[in-house]
Write an enzyme that holds these catalytic residues in place. Sequence first.
Site, mmCIF file in Angstrom:
data_model
loop_
_atom_site.group_PDB
_atom_site.id
_atom_site.type_symbol
_atom_site.label_atom_id
_atom_site.label_comp_id
_atom_site.label_asym_id
_atom_site.label_seq_id
_atom_site.Cartn_x
_atom_site.Cartn_y
_atom_site.Cartn_z
ATOM 1 N N ASP A 81 -5.248 -6.856 -4.591
ATOM 2 C CA ASP A 81 -5.200 -5.789 -3.859
ATOM 3 C C ASP A 81 -6.301 -5.801 -2.763
ATOM 4 O OD1 ASP A 81 -2.944 -4.899 -4.695
ATOM 5 O OD2 ASP A 81 -3.771 -3.523 -6.071
ATOM 6 N N ARG A 127 -3.588 -0.025 2.352
ATOM 7 C CA ARG A 127 -4.739 -0.914 2.095
ATOM 8 C C ARG A 127 -5.098 -1.745 3.789
ATOM 9 N NH1 ARG A 127 -6.140 -0.110 -3.009
ATOM 10 N NH2 ARG A 127 -4.136 -0.195 -4.469
ATOM 11 N N SER A 147 -3.623 1.888 -11.145
ATOM 12 C CA SER A 147 -2.918 1.282 -12.465
ATOM 13 C C SER A 147 -3.011 2.333 -13.662
ATOM 14 C CB SER A 147 -3.583 0.019 -12.734
ATOM 15 O OG SER A 147 -3.291 -0.489 -11.397
ATOM 16 N N ARG A 183 1.051 -8.668 3.561
ATOM 17 C CA ARG A 183 -0.546 -8.483 3.971
ATOM 18 C C ARG A 183 -1.172 -9.584 4.445
ATOM 19 N NH1 ARG A 183 -1.938 -4.726 -1.439
ATOM 20 N NH2 ARG A 183 -1.314 -2.876 -0.441
ATOM 21 N N LYS A 185 3.717 -7.355 -0.964
ATOM 22 C CA LYS A 185 2.919 -6.164 -1.307
ATOM 23 C C LYS A 185 3.809 -4.902 -0.412
ATOM 24 C CE LYS A 185 0.668 -7.678 -4.554
ATOM 25 N NZ LYS A 185 0.952 -7.142 -6.097
#
Length: 447
Positions: free
Chosen positions: A326, A400, A31, A357, A353
């Site tokens: 996240d 992820r 970020s 997810r 996302k």
Amino acid sequence: MPSEADLAHRPLAAHASGPLAGRVRVPGDKSISHRALMLAALATGITRIRGLLEAEDILKTAQALDALGAPVRKSGEGWRVTGRGVGGLRAPLAPLDFGNSGTGTRLMLGVIAGHDMKARLTGDASLSRRPMGRVLAPLQQMGLEVGDNRDRLPLNVRGTSHLVPITYELPVPSAQVKSAILLAGLHASGATTVIETAPSRDHTERMLIYFGAQVQTVAEDGKTRITVKGDAELAGRDVTVPGDPSSAAFLAAAALIVPDSDVTIEGVLVNPTRTGFYLTLREMGADVAFLNERLEGGEPVADIRVRASKLKGVTVPAARAPSMIDEYPILAVVAAFAAGETRMEGLAELKVKESDRLAATVAGLVANGVAARAQGDSLIVAGAQRVPGGGAVATHLDHRIAMAFLTLGLATERPVTVDDTTMVATSFPGFRTLMEALGASFQAGTP
Ligand code: S3P
């Protein structure tokens, strides 16, 4: 970036591993890296950035800024950006490709909005499925024109040097939407205000102030009003990017679930808008310590020491979601080893996302013998002392999901295979090497 056709070709299996031990550093925060590049391009003069995350998502933002006339170059140990001043970027000659990166796309829409130029934005299959209407709606109120009223990539947009300031209450808790509006607000003639009902990561606000913009944050009636003054002038500054707590989360989780592990991750960002995962781990009984806490470049940083622990299931309240959005896939993996049930509430945003997810996490856990289910916007995982593993996990172009399930396989009875690891490079290059340095065992798998 590899084409989608290549993606089935990099499966990997994670095997039960001995105790993990050591001191490591994770790459820079994603970020903050995006924001550092963008503010540097909108500043006058030179910005030097140390610790920039050198991952696909960030390189896409760097290339886009370069194409808009703000050169971004590797220089010595860091990166050097030649800023063009607020409103000083020029029209790109070709489409801007954002690859897999929602943050890059949404924040850059805010940057482009304030320039009198046309741009075409494209992305990969995952990004092209993600909603852009959430940023386009407020930016259109400010003056951005959007071709065919689309809300998915590819998008054709036209910015204007006469943006109108707005006051906008976020309908979804999203730092990306907040940031896009604040970045556009730099170019508006007057004050632009974003109202948040749930606080989200505040890196844009902090860094805007650092670069010389006038930003005010006021909390009242359970809401936060963030105001940026328009016609802003930013000046190039030196920026140091701390380690990414969302990347560190995989190492921390691995240290918790692999018996007898003791791992320290140095120089990690511990901004309270990002540490919900670590708070939750502590509530589960985890031995997690923030050592040597300090301020670096306006952000709190610590060395995080994690030791394998006996864990218990907890309820994670919806209000905490923005501070760990996240980290739910990897928290769900940790929860598989906790005594009792873990309930994670308020996860609607997880469905939009890089993949859905919520669905991908449940499917991956179930494939490995864990009792997990989605109930509305909640994710419920029943923990056990022994987790069978042996499953194959579909990653759906999601870095992820890949890293969460590779972590799971380090502590299951049988190996866990993920179908593709290509996307790991979007946020955490060197993930495998770093994990192996701690003692993790991976083997190229079969698709
Ligand atoms: C990010 C905000 C979050 C997060 C993403 C990075 C940012 O998205 O999921 O990885 O840098 O602002 P939302 O703001 O859409 O929740």
